[in-house]
Design an enzyme around this catalytic site. Sequence first.
Site, short mmCIF file in Angstrom:
data_model
loop_
_atom_site.label_atom_id
_atom_site.label_comp_id
_atom_site.label_asym_id
_atom_site.label_seq_id
_atom_site.Cartn_x
_atom_site.Cartn_y
_atom_site.Cartn_z
N SER A 1 38.59 34.92 15.43
CA SER A 1 39.22 35.21 14.13
C SER A 1 38.22 35.28 12.98
O SER A 1 38.52 35.88 11.96
CB SER A 1 40.26 34.13 13.81
OG SER A 1 39.65 32.86 13.86
N HIS B 1 40.35 29.21 8.54
CA HIS B 1 39.43 30.28 8.15
C HIS B 1 38.95 30.13 6.71
O HIS B 1 39.60 29.46 5.91
CB HIS B 1 40.11 31.63 8.34
CG HIS B 1 40.70 31.78 9.70
ND1 HIS B 1 42.04 31.67 9.96
CD2 HIS B 1 40.10 31.95 10.90
CE1 HIS B 1 42.25 31.79 11.27
NE2 HIS B 1 41.09 31.96 11.86
N ASP C 1 43.23 28.96 5.10
CA ASP C 1 44.50 28.60 5.74
C ASP C 1 44.39 27.38 6.66
O ASP C 1 45.25 27.18 7.50
CB ASP C 1 45.03 29.80 6.54
CG ASP C 1 44.04 30.25 7.60
OD1 ASP C 1 42.93 29.67 7.68
OD2 ASP C 1 44.36 31.17 8.38
#
Length: 408
Positions: A45, A372, A369
Site C-alpha cells: 500500500s 499510511h 489513516d
Amino acid sequence: MIMEPHSSKTLVVTILMSLSLSFAPCLALASTSCKFPAIFNFGDSNSDTGGLSAVFGQARWPHGESYFHGPAGRYCDGRLVIDFIGNQSTDASLGNYQNVTSKSFGLPFLSAYLDSVGSNFSHGANFATAGSTIRPQNTTLRQSGFSPISLDVQYNEFYDFHPRSQVARNRGEIFGKLLPKKEYFSQALYTFDIGQNDLTAGYKLNLTTEQVKAYVPDVLSQLSHTIKIVYEQGGRSFWIHNTGPLGCLPYVLDHFLINPAQIDKYGCADQFNEVAQYFNQRLKEALLHLKKDLPLAAITYVDVYSVKRTLITQTKKYGFENPLVACCGHGGKYNYNRYAKCGTKKTINGIETVIAKSCNDPTVRINWDGVHYTEAANKWIFQQIVNGSFSDPPNPLKMACRRSRMDH
Ligand SMILES: *[C@@H]1O[C@H](CO)[C@@H](O)[C@H](O)[C@H]1NC(C)=O
Ligand SMILES: *[C@@H]1O[C@H](CO)[C@@H](O)[C@H](O)[C@H]1NC(C)=O
Ligand SMILES: *[C@@H]1O[C@H](CO)[C@@H](O)[C@H](O)[C@H]1NC(C)=O
Ligand SMILES: *[C@@H]1O[C@H](CO)[C@@H](O)[C@H](O)[C@H]1NC(C)=O
Ligand SMILES: *[C@@H]1O[C@H](CO)[C@@H](O)[C@H](O)[C@H]1NC(C)=O
Ligand SMILES: *[C@@H]1O[C@H](CO)[C@@H](O)[C@H](O)[C@H]1NC(C)=O
C-alpha cells in the site's frame, strides 16, 4: 585457483587494466543523468496507485481528498512517494524524451496494472497492491487483510506484460499510445517498496518477535529472487526502499502491542522497530550479494526507515504535529479504530454518514489513516531521499542507473 607470482611487468599491466576498467564508467557517471522513460513498481500500500482498489473496491472518500479531490486508488489523502518519484524522473533528468510543458513536468501517474479502466502504460506499470507481502500468505484477504497479489504474483504480471505489451503495441493505433516501447524495459527504473506486511503477518499469527526474525531470511531470499528474474527480463536500475518504523504506526500499536512498557519516549513500540531494523540490515546485506551476482545492475538501497523515524521524532521541527495520531479515523488514543477505519460509513437517522472522517488540516499531519502517511509526509520523505542522502550507494534518484565505483 593457485596464484602465479606476477612479474613486475605483468603486475603494472594488470593494475593499469583494472584502473581503466574501474574508472571509465565513472567518468561518464559524473556528468550525465539517467533517462528513465518508464517506471515499473512492485510493492504494497505504500506505493499502490490503484491495484487493490481495482480488484477489491475503491479506497473510499476521504482517501484522495487533498490532491485528487476524490478516491484515486491510493490509501492516502493525496500523492504517494512513488508519485513524486515519477514526477521527478522526467523533471530533472529526462530532458527531451517528452516535451515538458508547464502542465506536465514528469512521467504521468503510474497506472495500476490491474486497473482496466482508463489506464495508460506507455511509461510503466504499477504492480503493487495494498496488503501485499513478499511471501505468499496462506490466508485470504478477508481472513487476514493480506493481499493475494504477493510479490511472486506481481512478478508473474510483469513477466506476462513484457512480451504481450509488445504484441499489442505492434498492432498500432491506440495501443501504440498506451503501451511502453520495447527499449523502455531495459531503460526503466524498477522500484520496490515491500516487506512491511511480511513482518506484521507473523504477529497476526501470534508468533513471537524471535519467530518473526527467524523467517526474515526466507522473505529476503524471495525478494532477491524476484530482483534476479527482473534482471533476466532486462531490468538494470533498481531503487529499493527499506521498511519503515513499524512500531510507530497507530495500527501496529493498536493491534499488536501487548506490553505497554515497551513504548519509547516518542510513543513508538521498540520491539516492532527493532524487527523492522533487523529486516533492513538483512535487506542491505542481501542487496550487496545481488550486486555481485548481477554485474550490470545498478542497485540503490534507500533508507526510508531513518527518514520516517526522523519525521516522527522531530515532528515540530519540520512543521508537523501529532505523529502517532491518524488524521482520518474514528476516535481512541491514536484516532484509529480497526472496526471503523478511514471512510467508514454508518446510517444515522436514515442518513448515510461518514463516521471515520478526515482531520481539519492533513497538511500538518504525518499519519493519514493509522497505517499510511499523508501526502504532506510523503512529499517530505521524497524530498529527503531524492538527492541520495539516504541512499547506499549515495546516488540521487537521477543517478540511479549508474553503478557506483565501489561495485566494480
Ligand atoms: C511535478 O513537479 C513540478 C515541480 O517540480 C510541480 O510543479 C508539479 O505540480 C508536479 N506534478 C505532479 C503531478 O505532482
Ligand atoms: C517537441 O517540441 C518540438 C518543438 O516544439 C517539436 O518539434 C517536437 O515534435 C516535439 N516532440 C514531441 C515528441 O512532441
Ligand atoms: C504456507 O504454507 C506452506 C505449506 O505449509 C508453508 O511452506 C509456507 O511457509 C506458508 N507460508 C507462510 C507465509 O506462512
Ligand atoms: C498515454 O500517456 C502518454 C504520456 O502521457 C501520452 O503521450 C499518450 O497520448 C497517452 N495515450 C493515450 C491513448 O491517451
Ligand atoms: C491469536 O491470539 C488471539 C488472542 O489470544 C486469538 O484471538 C487469535 O485467534 C489468535 N490467532 C491465531 C491465528 O492463532
Ligand atoms: C538532501 O536534501 C535534504 C532536504 O532538502 C537536505 O536536508 C540535505 O542536506 C540534502 N543532502 C545533500 C547531500 O544534498
